[in-house]
Write a protein that holds these residues in place. Structure first.
Motif, PDB file in Angstrom:
ATOM      1  N   GLN A 133       0.817  -1.216   0.000  1.00  0.00           N
ATOM      2  CA  GLN A 133       0.000   0.000   0.000  1.00  0.00           C
ATOM      3  C   GLN A 133       0.851   1.267   0.000  1.00  0.00           C
ATOM      4  O   GLN A 133       0.376   2.346  -0.339  1.00  0.00           O
ATOM      5  CB  GLN A 133      -0.926   0.007   1.207  1.00  0.00           C
ATOM      6  CG  GLN A 133      -0.202   0.056   2.549  1.00  0.00           C
ATOM      7  CD  GLN A 133      -1.172   0.064   3.713  1.00  0.00           C
ATOM      8  OE1 GLN A 133      -2.290  -0.412   3.595  1.00  0.00           O
ATOM      9  NE2 GLN A 133      -0.740   0.603   4.829  1.00  0.00           N
ATOM     10  N   GLU A 134       2.132   1.119   0.376  1.00  0.00           N
ATOM     11  CA  GLU A 134       3.022   2.287   0.400  1.00  0.00           C
ATOM     12  C   GLU A 134       3.538   2.637  -0.999  1.00  0.00           C
ATOM     13  O   GLU A 134       4.131   3.705  -1.180  1.00  0.00           O
ATOM     14  CB  GLU A 134       4.222   2.031   1.322  1.00  0.00           C
ATOM     15  CG  GLU A 134       3.870   1.760   2.768  1.00  0.00           C
ATOM     16  CD  GLU A 134       3.564   0.294   3.017  1.00  0.00           C
ATOM     17  OE1 GLU A 134       3.687  -0.512   2.057  1.00  0.00           O
ATOM     18  OE2 GLU A 134       3.194  -0.054   4.155  1.00  0.00           O
ATOM     19  N   GLY A 185       0.284   8.678   3.840  1.00  0.00           N
ATOM     20  CA  GLY A 185       1.060   7.443   3.816  1.00  0.00           C
ATOM     21  C   GLY A 185       0.204   6.194   3.948  1.00  0.00           C
ATOM     22  O   GLY A 185       0.736   5.088   3.989  1.00  0.00           O
ATOM     23  N   GLY A 186      -1.111   6.365   4.036  1.00  0.00           N
ATOM     24  CA  GLY A 186      -2.002   5.209   4.052  1.00  0.00           C
ATOM     25  C   GLY A 186      -2.564   4.844   5.405  1.00  0.00           C
ATOM     26  O   GLY A 186      -3.284   3.841   5.531  1.00  0.00           O
ATOM     27  N   THR A 228       0.692   1.615   8.059  1.00  0.00           N
ATOM     28  CA  THR A 228       1.993   1.125   8.512  1.00  0.00           C
ATOM     29  C   THR A 228       2.897   2.313   8.861  1.00  0.00           C
ATOM     30  O   THR A 228       2.664   3.446   8.416  1.00  0.00           O
ATOM     31  CB  THR A 228       2.691   0.299   7.412  1.00  0.00           C
ATOM     32  OG1 THR A 228       2.954   1.150   6.285  1.00  0.00           O
ATOM     33  CG2 THR A 228       1.842  -0.884   6.978  1.00  0.00           C
ATOM     34  N   GLY A 237       4.598   3.581   5.703  1.00  0.00           N
ATOM     35  CA  GLY A 237       3.752   4.516   4.967  1.00  0.00           C
ATOM     36  C   GLY A 237       3.811   5.913   5.567  1.00  0.00           C
ATOM     37  O   GLY A 237       3.901   6.911   4.839  1.00  0.00           O
ATOM     38  N   ILE A 254       7.150   7.533   4.667  1.00  0.00           N
ATOM     39  CA  ILE A 254       7.169   7.996   3.269  1.00  0.00           C
ATOM     40  C   ILE A 254       6.260   9.214   3.104  1.00  0.00           C
ATOM     41  O   ILE A 254       6.576  10.147   2.374  1.00  0.00           O
ATOM     42  CB  ILE A 254       6.732   6.849   2.317  1.00  0.00           C
ATOM     43  CG1 ILE A 254       7.704   5.685   2.414  1.00  0.00           C
ATOM     44  CG2 ILE A 254       6.676   7.346   0.875  1.00  0.00           C
ATOM     45  CD1 ILE A 254       7.283   4.457   1.615  1.00  0.00           C
TER      46      ILE A 254
END
Length: 339
Positions: free
Chosen positions: A9-10, A252-253, A262, A265, A268
């Motif tokens: 997902q990232e 980042g999700g 996470t 994420g 990032i």
């Protein structure tokens, strides 16, 4: 039968980070320099620390609005302790203990007071912002311990210490969330609080824990800020830091509704926020535009998070409309969808 590989997902936000870097690099050669990259990562280290703690809180379905003012509180406590003659390590320890105390109080009031996290942490924001001003009459405190500068200005093997500290913190918290039973409980709490309670998971312990983690991360943000300037400012972190920490985690999700996301994420996501902020400075965009752009990024992230299930249904519906021979999986899916 081949097993389908799950796309991380990232990956989406990482692609956005690379695209933004390409655009900014094309617009300004200065953006591509190693010195600017170092400035970008150093300036982003505080927000990344906040995002790591914020991600843990968001995973439980909560939110921590006190992280910005905790930078001022913890950094000022460290400065005052050292001003009183204590060594640098005791100043840093005092900042971390203060962060733990703020996080624990937030968690205790939220759980045992049955209060909304938004209200409690917003009140904590005001209290944490006022205490440094009361203690110092809103005056800055100079740090004279040279060793304390190591946290913000030092480097190990050429890598700035704040970046190393962020990496270590991210690895530890990511392991806690993915490799331990406590991490499973935190995700479960955000996924369905009542089911988690019926399963015997301690709601109190995990709620307090995530706010304590957020408080510790804020304390490290305060230590880095004070160390880089070698001055404790009573107004440090009173700007957009908590705003950026939420933005980093969400883009980042990490879901605002808990249970999804996470640490990778969030890290990032914080890199994207730092990149956008740094890129606009480098290409000469007025600083007044930065909150607007970050606000649009948050809005897009929340919009996607809120409508994620609807987008999945739309993608499934389109897939089911692909022409296929009778009796295939696509036909079955379509029939199931219509029924």
């Amino acid at each position: 039968m081949t097993k389908r590989r799950r796309v991380p997902q990232e990956l989406g936000v990482l692609i956005v980070v690379l695209l933004v870097a390409l655009v900014m690099g094309a617009m300004s050669p200065e953006f591509r320099t190693a010195s600017n990259l170092s400035v970008l990562l150093l300036n982003g280290s505080v927000v990344t620390f906040l995002a790591i703690g914020q991600a843990c809180v968001l995973l439980t379905g909560g939110i921590d609005l006190s992280v910005g003012s905790n930078i001022a509180l913890t950094g000022m406590i460290a400065a005052l302790v050292m001003q009183a003659g204590a060594p640098w390590w005791l100043g840093a320890l005092a900042a971390i203990v203060t962060g733990i105390a703020v996080g624990a109080i937030n968690g205790l009031i939220i759980h045992y007071g049955n209060m909304p996290p938004f209200i409690v942490t917003f009140a904590a924001f005001g209290i944490s912002a006022s205490i440094p001003k009361i203690l110092t009459q809103a005056k800055s405190v100079t740090v004279s311990e040279p060793m304390f500068a190591f946290f913000g200005r030092g480097s190990i093997f050429g890598i700035p210490v704040p970046i190393l500290m962020v990496i270590i913190a991210a690895v530890i918290v990511a392991f806690l969330l993915k490799g331990t039973a406590t991490g499973v409980h935190i995700y479960a709490l955000g996924g369905n609080r009542e089911t988690a309670r019926l399963a015997g998971i301690s709601i109190a312990k995990n709620t307090i824990l995530v706010y304590v983690i957020s408080g510790i991360c804020s304390a490290f943000g305060g230590i880095i800020t004070t160390s880089r300037l070698m001055v404790g400012y009573p107004t440090a972190g009173s700007g957009t830091e908590q705003f950026y920490s939420i933005a980093s985690a969400v883009v980042g999700g990490v879901s605002l509704f808990g249970g999804v996301g996470t640490i990778l994420g969030a890290v990032i996501g914080s890199l994207l926020i730092a990149e956008v902020s740094n890129g606009m400075n480098v290409i000469g965009v007025d600083s007044y535009w930065q909150p607007l752009v970050i606000g649009v990024i948050i809005l897009a992230g929340v919009l996607l998070d809120t409508n994620k299930s609807g987008l999945r249904k739309l993608a499934f519906w389109r897939k089911s409309r692909v022409p296929s021979t009778p009796g295939t999986t696509a036909d079955i899916s379509k029939d199931q969808l219509i029924s």
